[in-house]
Design an enzyme around this catalytic site. Structure first.
Site, short mmCIF file in Angstrom:
data_model
loop_
_atom_site.label_atom_id
_atom_site.label_comp_id
_atom_site.label_asym_id
_atom_site.label_seq_id
_atom_site.Cartn_x
_atom_site.Cartn_y
_atom_site.Cartn_z
N SER A 43 6.85 -0.25 12.10
CA SER A 43 6.86 0.17 13.48
C SER A 43 6.90 -1.04 14.42
O SER A 43 7.81 -1.85 14.34
CB SER A 43 5.66 1.09 13.76
OG SER A 43 5.83 1.79 14.98
N ASP A 158 9.07 6.76 12.02
CA ASP A 158 8.07 5.69 11.96
C ASP A 158 7.44 5.56 10.57
O ASP A 158 6.93 6.52 10.01
CB ASP A 158 6.99 5.98 13.00
CG ASP A 158 6.14 4.78 13.32
OD1 ASP A 158 5.56 4.19 12.40
OD2 ASP A 158 6.03 4.42 14.52
#
Length: 307
Positions: A43, A158
Site C-alpha cells: 500500500s 490493497d
C-alpha cells in the site's frame, strides 16, 4: 543485537498517510550508512518504496511537503458515479507517472516488490516485474475507496487486506538484515515523540479559486474529511459509512500486522504510532517525515549496538 553488515531488506508497511513517515525512516537509514539492497512494500509502503527504488524520492518529498488539504482532494479525484470506489485515483497515478515514466520494475537498480490482493483468486500477489506505476496502483487500492486495478484476469486491491507488513521468512540474500517499518505501532500520548514540528498553517486559497474551494469543501464534508479528528473523541452515533469502512480496514490491518510481527519477527522493527495522524492526512508531510526519522533513530539505537 550486534551486527556488522549494513545491507538491508527494507519492509515498508501499509497505513495510509502515516506512510509519509517511511520517507523519514529512509533518510535516517541512509544517514547511518545502511545500504538498502531490497525493498518490499504494501500500500503506502509500496508507493514510497517504489518511488525510492526508482530514484525519485526527493522529487516526491518536495511535492508532498508543499500540498495542503485541498490539494489532496484534487489529486484524490473523487467521484460519486463509480460503483467500485469513490476515489478514481487517476490524477495521482498520472502525477506518479510524470515522475517515474514507464519504468519496469525489473530494470530498477534495487529489487522491489509491491504486495497486492487478488479478490477474485483470494490470494496475495507479489508484483516484482512489469510496470511500476501499475504495481503501486494495485497495492494502494483500498476496497470501496480506490477503484481497483483489473489486469491479467485479476482484480487487484490493497495488499493490506491480507498482509499489511509483508515480512518474508528470511531475506532473499542471507547476508541482508530485515528492517520492517510498521505503521500500526501502539497509540501513545505523544505520537510525534521529540521530532520537530513546523507551524501547521496551510496555504491560503486565492479569491479566484473560491468556487473550486467551496466545491471541495462540500466534498470534504460529504466524506468526513473536513477536519482533523481524534478518533477516541468521535461521537459513535455520528460515524459515516466512510468512517466505518476505514475503521474496519484499519482495525483489520493493525491486527494482521501484530500477528505478522509475532510469527515472523524482523531483525529490526521500527514502529510508527497508529494515532500519529488520520489515514487521509496526506497534507501533513512536514510533520510526518521528521517523525519517521525520530522513531527510526529510537528503534535503531535500542535494538542494535554499533551506533
Amino acid at each position: 543485537m550486534h551486527i556488522n553488515n549494513k545491507d538491508i531488506h527494507l519492509i515498508l508497511g501499509s497505513g495510509g498517510a502515516r506512510g509519509l513517515a517511511h520517507i523519514g525512516v529512509i533518510h535516517y537509514l541512509q544517514n547511518q550508512g545502511f545500504n538498502i539492497t531490497q525493498i518490499t512494500g504494501c500500500s503506502m509502503g509500496a508507493l514510497i518504496g517504489g518511488i525510492y527504488a526508482a530514484g525519485k524520492l526527493d522529487e516526491y518529498e518536495k511535492w508532498v511537503t508543499r500540498i495542503n488539504r485541498l490539494d489532496v482532494l484534487r489529486f484524490l479525484d473523487l467521484t460519486l458515479e463509480s460503483r467500485k470506489g469513490f476515489v478514481k485515483g487517476d490524477k495521482i497515478m498520472e502525477k506518479l507517472r510524470d515522475w517515474v515514466g514507464d519504468l519496469k520494475i525489473e530494470s530498477m537498480p534495487i529489487p522491489f516488490s509491491a504486495v497486492s490482493t487478488d479478490i477474485l483468486g483470494q490470494k496475495e500477489v507479489w508484483i516484482n516485474r512489469g510496470d511500476l506505476v501499475d504495481a503501486i496502483r494495485a497495492s494502494i487500492s483500498v476496497p470501496g475507496v480506490f477503484t481497483p486495478l483489473v489486469k491479467n484476469n485479476m482484480v487487484l486491491v490493497d495488499g493490506g487486506i491480507l498482509n499489511p507488513l509483508p515480512i518474508p521468512p528470511q531475506s532473499v540474500e542471507n547476508n541482508q538484515i530485515t528492517v520492517a517499518v510498521s505503521l500500526s505501532g501502539r497509540a501513545i500520548k505523544e505520537p510525534f515523540g521529540k521530532a520537530p514540528r513546523p507551524d501547521k498553517e496551510e496555504k491560503q486559497e486565492s479569491p479566484s479559486n473560491s468556487a473550486i474551494s467551496q466545491f471541495l469543501q462540500n466534498l470534504q464534508e460529504l466524506f468526513h474529511l473536513e477536519k482533523e479528528t481524534d478518533s477516541d473523541k468521535r461521537d459513535p452515533t455520528d460515524l459515516s459509512l466512510t468512517d466505518i469502512m476505514m475503521g474496519m480496514f484499519n482495525t483489520m490491518q493493525d491486527t494482521l500486522t501484530r500477528y505478522q510481527i509475532a510469527g515472523t519477527p524482523p531483525d529490526i522493527l521500527i514502529e510508527i504510532p497508529v494515532n500519529i495522524c488520520e489515514s487521509h492526512d496526506f497534507h501533513r508531510g512536514n510533520e510526518l517525515i521528521p517523525a519517521g526519522k525520530y522513531w527510526a533513530e529510537k528503534a535503531i539505537k535500542e535494538q542494535i549496538d554499533f551506533i
